[in-house]
Motif scaffolding. Sequence first.
Motif, PDB file in Angstrom:
ATOM      1  N   VAL B   2      -7.797  -6.827   6.151  1.00  0.00           N
ATOM      2  CA  VAL B   2      -7.542  -5.524   5.530  1.00  0.00           C
ATOM      3  C   VAL B   2      -6.040  -5.317   5.503  1.00  0.00           C
ATOM      4  CG1 VAL B   2      -7.818  -3.043   5.790  1.00  0.00           C
ATOM      5  CG2 VAL B   2      -9.731  -4.568   6.299  1.00  0.00           C
ATOM      6  N   GLU B  34     -13.858  -2.546   6.412  1.00  0.00           N
ATOM      7  CA  GLU B  34     -12.880  -1.598   6.968  1.00  0.00           C
ATOM      8  C   GLU B  34     -12.784  -1.808   8.477  1.00  0.00           C
ATOM      9  OE1 GLU B  34     -13.611   2.311   4.182  1.00  0.00           O
ATOM     10  OE2 GLU B  34     -15.116   1.799   5.693  1.00  0.00           O
ATOM     11  N   ASP B  87      -8.766  -1.093   2.790  1.00  0.00           N
ATOM     12  CA  ASP B  87      -7.698  -1.860   2.178  1.00  0.00           C
ATOM     13  C   ASP B  87      -6.726  -0.940   1.446  1.00  0.00           C
ATOM     14  OD1 ASP B  87      -7.437  -4.711   0.003  1.00  0.00           O
ATOM     15  OD2 ASP B  87      -6.769  -4.441   2.068  1.00  0.00           O
TER      16      ASP B  87
END
Lengths: 611, 100
Positions: B2, B34, B87
Motif C-alpha cells: 500500500v 488496506e 492506497d
Amino acid sequence: MKCKSARAVVLVRQREPLCQACLEAGVSGKVRALKSNKLLLPGDQVVLAFSGGFSSQTLLRNILAMRKDASTPRKERGKIEFGLSVVHINEATAHGLSAAAAEAHGRAVVAAAQRCGAGGPAAAVRVVPLSDVFLWLDGLGGQPGPQPGSQQQQQPRGALASAGESCHGAEATAAAASAAAAAVAVAVGSRPGAEERPAPDVEASTAPGDAAAATGAGREETTGAGEAEARAAREARLQALLQSVPDPTGREDLVRTLRTRLLAAVAGGLGAAKVLRGDTATVLAARIISDTAKGRGYSLPGGIQLLDARGAARGEPAVLQPMREVTLKEAVFFCRLRGLEAVQLPYSRAAGERRSVNALAASFVDSLQANLPSTIFTILRTAAALKPFPFNSSEALAPSAAPAAADAAASTAVTARVEPAASAAADADAGRSSGAQQPGNGSGASECQGLAGRGDGGTAVVSCCVLCRAPLTRREREAIAAAAAARSARQLADQSAAAEERGLGSGRASPGEPGPGADGRCGSPSLASAAATGAGVEQSSSLAVAGDEAEQYEDELEAPFCISCRSQILFTPEQSAGTSTLVGALALSGSVGFAGIARSKTLAVLPAAFR
Amino acid sequence: MVRVHIEFSGGLELLFGNQKEHDVDVPVQDGQQELTAGQLIAWARDNMLRERPELFVKGSSVRPGILVLINEADWELSGATESLIGDGDHVVFISTLHGG
C-alpha cells in the motif's frame, strides 16, 4: 455534529465531531470573549506574544480578524480599532541552539507570523532575543518603563531599533520584515566562534555608547563590532545564569520567568498596556498540575484566569489569555486546515536526562486525555474553584491616579485577603520598634503587616515574588520579614558591641546551636522558636560566630522570593543528612539556622531587577 | 503493498531524518487492500524511525500528544488505530509536545 451539513473533520471535547467552519467559529467565539468582557477596547495598544507554534498562530489569526482596518474610515460592525505589535522572544539559545540556528529560527517565526497576516506597519513583527532581558531589567531598579534622563534608557531603544522597529516609517511589509531579520542576523551572526561559549562575563559592561550607536533596520550601516560584542556578552551571561541552576525544572521555570518579564518590559517600551498570550486549555491544565506539584497552590489561581493585572499598579502591562478555553488540538486543526505550519524548537533534552516536572505534568495530562477526553476541562474546572486574586478582575485595569495610594491599596488588598486585620498596619509600627524582643508568631505577622503597610515613598511593597511575580503566601512573607528583622537587629547589636569584644556572641549562644554544615531540618526546636520569635539578638550572636558566610546567607533569606523560586532556581542548599531540596528550602525560609550554607550562584548572575 | 504519503509535523520530523514528507510502500497481509493505522505506526517505528522511539510510539499507538490526520480528517473519527488506510492515502503525524 453541530451544523449537520458539512463533513466532520475533527473530534473535540467529549467526542463532538465538528466541520472546519464550526471548529473555526468555536475558536474565534472564545477569543472574541475579550470584546464582550470589555478587555479589548478601542484605542488599546496590544502586544501579542508569538512563539510560532499552533496556538500563537491561531490567536494571531483570530485577533487580526477582530481588528478594524484603520486605513478605511468605513465603519465595520463588530470590529475594534486597536494597535497591535507581534513580539517573539527568541529563546533558541537557551535551548542549546547555536547563534546561527537561533537566527534562522527567528526568521522562520517571522515568516509564520506573516502567513497569519501580520508584518505590515499596522502589525509589526519583532524578534527579541532572550538575552535582552539583561538590557531591560538590569540596573533599571525594577522599573522597566522609561526613566527620563537615564542613560540606560538608550539601550532598550537601541535593542528595539535593532530588532526591526518600523513604527515610525511606513515601510513596505516585506522590506521591513527582511530588514528586521537582517538586523538581527548581523548583530547575532557576526559574533565570532558561535559554537564555543566564551568565559562567562558576569560583569558584562554594555556601555550606553555602544547601544546608542547601535543602528536600526532603517539605517544602512551597522556598528558591527560594538553591538555584536555586547550581544555576545549578554548571551554568555544568559548561559551562565542557566547553567547555575542545577535542576531541569528550575531551569525551565527560570527561562519562562525571564521570557515573561522581558515581554512585559518590551511591551512597556512599545507603549502597550496589554499582552496577549496564546496559552491553551491543554497547556494551562498541565501548568495547574505542575504548579501544584511544586507547592505553588496559593499563587495558582492568579495565573490561569483570562486577565492578570498584578503589575498594573507598577505600570506593567496586563496579561490576557484568550485561548484558555481552546484545547491545543483545536488550535492545531485550526492551523492545519488553513495550511499554516507551526515553527517549533527541536527537542532539547538528551536521551536519558531527567525530565522536568513540567514535562512530566504535560505528559500526564496528555496520557489521561487520550483515554478520558474530559480530563483537561475537569482539571480547569477544579482549579476554577480556587478564588482568583483582585488583580484578576477587570477593575484592576483602571489606571490609578496616585501611585502611592494605589500601591498601599493593592498591597492591603492582597494582604487583607489572608489577614482580616487590615488595621494591623497601625499596630505594625509599634510592633516594629520593639520587634526584636517580642516573642510568638504574632510579631511575625504584624511585622509583615508593618512591611506591607508602609509603602516607603510609594514603592511597591513585597507582596509578590520579585522573580516570578507570584503572590507571596503569608508564611513566605513572614519568613522574609523575620530575616529582615534579624538583619536589622544584628546591625544594631553590632553597633552596640562595637566597643566591646565580640565575646557577647559566644557567651549568649543558644543551646543546640549548630555550626556550619549542620543538619538542615527543622529538627531543632529551640532554634525554630528562636527564629520564629525573631529574637534578633540571639540570632545575631550565632551569626557573629559563623561569620561573613552566614551574613551573606541571611541576606539571601531576606530576598523576596517565593518558596518555589527559592528552592528550584536560586538556592542550592547542601544535601546534609538526606535533606530533600524542598524540605531544605522550607527550613531555610523558616529562618532555622544554617542548613549547611546555601550557595546561591544564581542570585549573583540574575539581572538586578530581580534582587 | 500500500502506497502511503506520510507527513511529520510539529518537530516529529527530526526523529525521521529531518524529512517532513515521505512516500512509502507498506507491505500488507496477503489478500488485504488496506492496513490499519496501528499497523502503519508499527511499520514506521521499525523502518523509518532513526532515534528515540519513545517519543513517537507508546505501546501499539502513538504517544499521547501526537495528533494523527488521515486525509485531513481526525483519525478519531474513523476509529483511531483501527482506521483503515488505503492506497494513496495521506497520513499526517503532528506532535504537540511543545504546545505553541
